[in-house]
Scaffold this motif. Structure first.
Motif, PDB file in Angstrom:
ATOM      1  N   PRO A 115       0.810  -1.225   0.000  1.00 36.82           N
ATOM      2  CA  PRO A 115       0.000   0.000   0.000  1.00 36.82           C
ATOM      3  C   PRO A 115       0.844   1.275   0.000  1.00 36.82           C
ATOM      4  CG  PRO A 115      -0.559  -1.432   1.867  1.00 36.82           C
ATOM      5  CD  PRO A 115       0.709  -1.929   1.277  1.00 36.82           C
ATOM      6  N   THR A 116       2.147   1.163   0.256  1.00 31.18           N
ATOM      7  CA  THR A 116       2.953   2.377   0.403  1.00 31.18           C
ATOM      8  C   THR A 116       3.650   2.766  -0.897  1.00 31.18           C
ATOM      9  OG1 THR A 116       4.923   1.140   0.999  1.00 31.18           O
ATOM     10  CG2 THR A 116       3.507   1.799   2.801  1.00 31.18           C
ATOM     11  N   LEU A 117       3.378   2.032  -1.966  1.00 26.52           N
ATOM     12  CA  LEU A 117       4.160   2.224  -3.189  1.00 26.52           C
ATOM     13  C   LEU A 117       4.145   3.649  -3.705  1.00 26.52           C
ATOM     14  CD1 LEU A 117       3.395  -1.072  -5.066  1.00 26.52           C
ATOM     15  CD2 LEU A 117       5.568  -0.296  -4.161  1.00 26.52           C
ATOM     16  N   ARG A 118       2.989   4.326  -3.548  1.00 29.57           N
ATOM     17  CA  ARG A 118       2.935   5.659  -4.145  1.00 29.57           C
ATOM     18  C   ARG A 118       3.309   6.747  -3.140  1.00 29.57           C
ATOM     19  NH1 ARG A 118      -1.873   8.145  -3.115  1.00 29.57           N
ATOM     20  NH2 ARG A 118      -3.036   7.012  -1.540  1.00 29.57           N
ATOM     21  N   LEU A 119       3.706   6.352  -1.938  1.00 33.61           N
ATOM     22  CA  LEU A 119       4.021   7.363  -0.927  1.00 33.61           C
ATOM     23  C   LEU A 119       5.424   7.916  -1.118  1.00 33.61           C
ATOM     24  CD1 LEU A 119       2.638   5.753   2.323  1.00 33.61           C
ATOM     25  CD2 LEU A 119       1.559   7.457   0.873  1.00 33.61           C
ATOM     26  N   SER A 120       5.592   9.157  -0.696  1.00 33.53           N
ATOM     27  CA  SER A 120       6.911   9.763  -0.783  1.00 33.53           C
ATOM     28  C   SER A 120       7.749   9.344   0.412  1.00 33.53           C
ATOM     29  CB  SER A 120       6.783  11.261  -0.788  1.00 33.53           C
ATOM     30  OG  SER A 120       6.417  11.683   0.498  1.00 33.53           O
ATOM     31  N   TYR A 123       6.595  10.004   4.274  1.00 30.25           N
ATOM     32  CA  TYR A 123       5.378   9.280   4.650  1.00 30.25           C
ATOM     33  C   TYR A 123       5.623   7.779   4.677  1.00 30.25           C
ATOM     34  CZ  TYR A 123       2.044  13.068   5.037  1.00 30.25           C
ATOM     35  OH  TYR A 123       1.349  14.153   5.478  1.00 30.25           O
ATOM     36  N   ALA A 125       8.383   6.464   5.646  1.00 25.46           N
ATOM     37  CA  ALA A 125       9.054   6.257   6.924  1.00 25.46           C
ATOM     38  C   ALA A 125       8.036   6.161   8.058  1.00 25.46           C
ATOM     39  CB  ALA A 125      10.041   7.393   7.186  1.00 25.46           C
ATOM     40  N   ILE A 126       7.036   7.030   8.035  1.00 23.94           N
ATOM     41  CA  ILE A 126       6.036   7.035   9.094  1.00 23.94           C
ATOM     42  C   ILE A 126       5.210   5.748   9.092  1.00 23.94           C
ATOM     43  CG2 ILE A 126       3.944   8.197   9.895  1.00 23.94           C
ATOM     44  CD1 ILE A 126       6.581   9.617  10.482  1.00 23.94           C
ATOM     45  N   VAL A 127       4.846   5.294   7.897  1.00 26.56           N
ATOM     46  CA  VAL A 127       4.047   4.068   7.827  1.00 26.56           C
ATOM     47  C   VAL A 127       4.846   2.883   8.366  1.00 26.56           C
ATOM     48  CG1 VAL A 127       2.989   2.401   6.258  1.00 26.56           C
ATOM     49  CG2 VAL A 127       2.533   4.818   5.977  1.00 26.56           C
ATOM     50  N   PHE A 131       3.720   0.699  11.560  1.00 26.74           N
ATOM     51  CA  PHE A 131       3.514  -0.733  11.367  1.00 26.74           C
ATOM     52  C   PHE A 131       4.249  -1.544  12.432  1.00 26.74           C
ATOM     53  CE2 PHE A 131       5.056  -4.696   9.500  1.00 26.74           C
ATOM     54  CZ  PHE A 131       3.864  -5.286   9.121  1.00 26.74           C
TER      55      PHE A 131
ATOM     56  N   ILE B  43       9.731  16.514   9.079  1.00 22.02           N
ATOM     57  CA  ILE B  43       9.063  15.948  10.251  1.00 22.02           C
ATOM     58  C   ILE B  43      10.046  16.063  11.403  1.00 22.02           C
ATOM     59  CG2 ILE B  43       8.003  13.922  11.267  1.00 22.02           C
ATOM     60  CD1 ILE B  43       7.444  12.957   8.427  1.00 22.02           C
ATOM     61  N   LEU B 107      15.774  14.130   7.878  1.00 18.33           N
ATOM     62  CA  LEU B 107      14.848  13.264   8.617  1.00 18.33           C
ATOM     63  C   LEU B 107      15.627  12.364   9.583  1.00 18.33           C
ATOM     64  CD1 LEU B 107      11.829  12.674   8.646  1.00 18.33           C
ATOM     65  CD2 LEU B 107      12.210  10.885   6.982  1.00 18.33           C
ATOM     66  N   PHE B 243       1.782  13.711  16.325  1.00 12.42           N
ATOM     67  CA  PHE B 243       2.120  13.670  14.914  1.00 12.42           C
ATOM     68  C   PHE B 243       0.976  13.049  14.127  1.00 12.42           C
ATOM     69  CE2 PHE B 243       3.822  11.674  11.151  1.00 12.42           C
ATOM     70  CZ  PHE B 243       4.355  12.784  10.547  1.00 12.42           C
ATOM     71  N   MET B 288      -3.022   7.023  11.926  1.00 15.88           N
ATOM     72  CA  MET B 288      -1.927   7.608  11.160  1.00 15.88           C
ATOM     73  C   MET B 288      -1.715   6.853   9.846  1.00 15.88           C
ATOM     74  SD  MET B 288       1.632   8.380  13.006  1.00 15.88           S
ATOM     75  CE  MET B 288       2.283   6.721  13.023  1.00 15.88           C
ATOM     76  N   ILE B 289      -1.630   5.533   9.953  1.00 16.47           N
ATOM     77  CA  ILE B 289      -1.359   4.730   8.754  1.00 16.47           C
ATOM     78  C   ILE B 289      -2.514   4.842   7.776  1.00 16.47           C
ATOM     79  CG2 ILE B 289      -1.039   2.379   7.915  1.00 16.47           C
ATOM     80  CD1 ILE B 289       0.485   1.756  10.446  1.00 16.47           C
ATOM     81  N   ILE B 292      -2.587   8.216   6.001  1.00 13.70           N
ATOM     82  CA  ILE B 292      -1.506   8.336   5.016  1.00 13.70           C
ATOM     83  C   ILE B 292      -1.810   7.494   3.782  1.00 13.70           C
ATOM     84  CG2 ILE B 292       0.897   7.725   4.572  1.00 13.70           C
ATOM     85  CD1 ILE B 292       1.578   8.620   7.350  1.00 13.70           C
ATOM     86  N   LEU B 293      -2.370   6.308   3.993  1.00 12.29           N
ATOM     87  CA  LEU B 293      -2.617   5.430   2.851  1.00 12.29           C
ATOM     88  C   LEU B 293      -3.829   5.868   2.049  1.00 12.29           C
ATOM     89  CD1 LEU B 293      -1.884   1.885   4.302  1.00 12.29           C
ATOM     90  CD2 LEU B 293      -0.387   3.390   3.005  1.00 12.29           C
ATOM     91  N   ARG B 305       1.416  14.656  -0.460  1.00 13.23           N
ATOM     92  CA  ARG B 305       2.744  14.083  -0.382  1.00 13.23           C
ATOM     93  C   ARG B 305       2.836  12.835  -1.239  1.00 13.23           C
ATOM     94  NH1 ARG B 305       5.926  16.648  -0.739  1.00 13.23           N
ATOM     95  NH2 ARG B 305       7.256  14.873  -0.507  1.00 13.23           N
ATOM     96  N   ASP B 306       2.404  12.956  -2.467  1.00 18.46           N
ATOM     97  CA  ASP B 306       2.664  11.906  -3.433  1.00 18.46           C
ATOM     98  C   ASP B 306       4.078  12.093  -3.931  1.00 18.46           C
ATOM     99  OD1 ASP B 306       0.534  10.321  -3.437  1.00 18.46           O
ATOM    100  OD2 ASP B 306      -0.131  10.789  -5.470  1.00 18.46           O
ATOM    101  N   LYS B 307       4.436  11.254  -4.877  1.00 21.97           N
ATOM    102  CA  LYS B 307       5.764  11.455  -5.467  1.00 21.97           C
ATOM    103  C   LYS B 307       5.851  12.875  -5.988  1.00 21.97           C
ATOM    104  CE  LYS B 307       5.601   6.885  -7.095  1.00 21.97           C
ATOM    105  NZ  LYS B 307       5.117   6.183  -8.255  1.00 21.97           N
TER     106      LYS B 307
END
Lengths: 323, 308
Positions: A115-120, A123, A125-127, A131, B43, B107, B243, B288-289, B292-293, B305-307
């Protein structure tokens, strides 16, 4: 001449002058006359090898693909609990439990990563962090499975061909064997098509996508491999230490492992090994040297080390050479 | 039947009060994350440690840990000022040299600073949980302010809520109606353009750190009093939850952080009360997760905060 131009990582297995002395030192270590300190030194050496495996495993994600993983200890925990519980409940052999733990790790690596593939970067790191915290919470609270805060004591020692390995030097050689296995895997992959795809993603994800690298696929492979290595280390750890507890897999452990590769140089295989070789014995020495009320604060050194490295040597002690 | 209903509803009301109190504290901390993220897209993991320092400093100053005991009010003011300065110092020493470095470097530095500060506190104050002695804290704080049946609102809760609301209003006034606030908003929109228009970016970033860290320090003091417990890892948990609140509200948005803090405080108290108390810490991580997802911009966020 050509050898000199090669990066240390590639020389690690090809240059006899480099690897033969190292191999000799590692192999004779348990037989050195150390008197009363012997078992203790072997224990530290074994621990260092475990962390070398962990550093190599973590290195695959932040080092090769450029994504910061702040929850690596989660996979270490998954591996340790998978192996520990299977051993305690079913009395299976290490050689059955260990692959299962690695597979379970890989599975969770994929589940976490997909699910994190499109995250920068930040984010992601946070996921990863969230987890691993959730994993620890589950281990702590699902008493019926994991015994929670009571931990899992009395895990059987590793075995080989039906013989129980109960001497410290035997487990030491065992983890050394696993280290060589992991090392061989990452060194080979590093210089393969897969490795080049990861580096392309690290340098510029969009450019990589544009020249036809299947970013999603290669990232998933990296997540699975990294998690499997972490779980393997965890499985060995559970059988070696013979006791596991949720508090062993706290956030700090993730940071410690991260610190190893930051110190050695992110993305550098030799760097990951050197990082563990320097820092893990150092933590043990600090634990002995510092008075007990300070020994808990030894992570202070690691925090400072991370900050100083990022400020003055962001590429680590043994930086990866770039073409 | 009526009795159980009454009991249920008073339990509910009490949870509501506790949740709002907790939420307002999370909001105070979350604002610090969101403001810093807004101006430099970092962050600031060490923010939770600033909050912890606020609690420890006020504790040390009132109890005379450093040799002199100060009156409560003075100790609080000094602790908050120190936190604001610590935030600025943190930025100048650790983050500013890395402004042009890859974001990963900053970071990782932030994580390093967080660990460093937490262990520094462990060295100075030890691992044992400290509590404010009753004698040095104004006594009225622990008295009930309002009481309906079984529902009790203590003066401390009233103070926490009013402080949080006042500070939030003040912050909004600063951000929207002062020169420095305008400069912050300009930098958040486009750092380069703001610099070209004559905004002194470094100075504004310092002010941002000072404001956020000062608020974090206030939150630390309030929590130290509320739970009557001050310990080195307190910033770690509160930091994560705050956060999560900032992410939920949309990182970079101050109203988002306030709303996110409120929601998270309520979710934690009600989740802990009605679903499972052992997983109440997990709610923050899960929120949080999920945010973000599913919706990385949060409720009010501007940063997709996408690519990039």
């Amino acid at each position: 001449m050509k050898n000199k131009a090669m990066h240390l990582d590639d020389r690690l297995f090809s240059d006899k002058k480099l690897y033969l002395p190292l191999l000799a030192v590692v192999l004779i270590l348990p037989w050195l006359p150390m008197g009363i300190a012997g078992p203790y030194v072997i224990r530290i050496a074994t621990l260092t090898l475990v962390y070398m495996v962990l550093a190599l495993g973590l290195n695959v994600v932040p080092g090769f693909t450029g994504l910061l993983d702040l929850g690596y200890v989660g996979f270490f925990g998954i591996g340790a609990y998978t192996a520990g519980l299977l051993t305690v409940y079913y009395h299976w052999s290490l050689w059955l439990v260990l692959p299962l733990a690695a597979l379970n790790g890989a599975l969770w690596g994929i589940l976490r990563g997909a699910p994190t593939l499109r995250l920068s970067d930040d984010y992601f790191a946070i996921v990863t962090f969230g987890f691993s915290e959730l994993i620890i919470l589950v281990i702590k609270n699902e008493l019926w499975l994991t015994r929670g805060p009571m931990g899992v004591p009395g895990i059987a020692r590793p075995d080989l061909f039906g013989i129980v390995l109960n001497q410290p030097w035997q487990t030491y050689y065992l983890i050394f064997f696993f280290l060589l296995l992991v090392l061989w895997t990452v060194v080979r992959i590093r210089s393969s098509r897969l490795g080049r795809a990861w580096f392309a993603i690290r340098e510029d994800e969009i450019a990589a996508e544009c020249v036809g690298v299947n970013v999603a696929r290669y990232k998933i492979i990296a997540f699975a491999l990294s998690a499997a290595i972490g779980a393997l280390a965890g499985a060995f750890y559970a059988r070696w230490f013979r006791f596991i507890h949720p508090d062993m897999f706290k956030f700090w452990e993730s940071i410690l492992i991260l610190c190893l590769i930051v110190f050695g140089g992110m993305g550098s295989i030799t760097g990951a090994l050197v990082g563990a070789l320097v820092l893990i014995p150092l933590t043990e020495i600090l634990r002995i040297v510092l008075p007990p009320e300070f020994s808990n604060a030894r992570y202070l050194v690691f925090g400072l080390l991370i900050v100083v490295m990022m400020r003055w040597r962001p590429a680590g002690l043994l930086p990866v050479e770039k073409d | 039947m009526l009795n159980t209903l009454l009991e249920q509803s008073s339990l509910f009301l009490q949870q509501l009060v506790n949740g709002v109190t907790l939420g307002s504290i999370y909001a105070l901390i979350a604002v610090g994350y969101t403001m810093v993220y807004g101006v430099i897209q970092l962050i600031n993991f060490a923010h939770g440690e600033i909050y912890m320092l606020g609690a420890f400093l006020s504790f040390s100053l009132v109890t005379g840990f450093f040799g002199i005991g100060l009156p409560f009010g003075l100790a609080v003011v000094i602790a908050v000022i120190f936190c604001a300065l610590a935030g600025v110092f943190l930025d100048i020493v650790a983050y500013r040299p890395l402004r042009r470095a890859p974001r990963l470097a900053a970071l990782i530095t932030a994580i390093g600073m967080s660990i460093f500060l937490q262990n520094l506190a462990l060295l100075i104050w030890g691992a044992q949980i400290k509590s404010f002695p009753r004698a040095v804290v104004p006594a009225f704080l622990f008295a009930p302010a309002l009481q309906f049946g079984d529902v009790v609102i203590s003066w401390l809760q009233v103070v926490i809520l009013t402080t949080a609301v006042l500070l939030m209003v003040m912050l909004q006034l600063i951000v929207h109606y002062t020169r420095i606030g305008r400069a912050m908003r300009a930098i958040a929109q486009d750092k380069t353009a703001a610099a070209l228009m004559g905004v002194n970016v470094d100075r504004v970033v310092s002010y941002t750190f000072a404001l956020g860290s000062g608020l974090g320090g206030v939150a630390g003091i309030l929590v130290g009093l509320y739970y009557n417990a001050v310990y080195p890892t307190m910033g770690y948990f509160a930091g994560i939850k705050a956060f999560a609140a900032a992410v939920l509200g949309g990182i970079g948005s101050i109203p988002g952080a306030i709303l996110g803090g409120g929601i998270l405080g309520l979710a934690e108290v009600f989740g802990g009360g009605y679903i499972s108390s052992s997983y109440s810490d997990g709610i923050a991580y899960a929120v949080m997760i999920l945010v973000i997802l599913v919706k990385p911009t949060g409720l009010f966020g501007r940063f997709a905060r996408d690519k990039a």
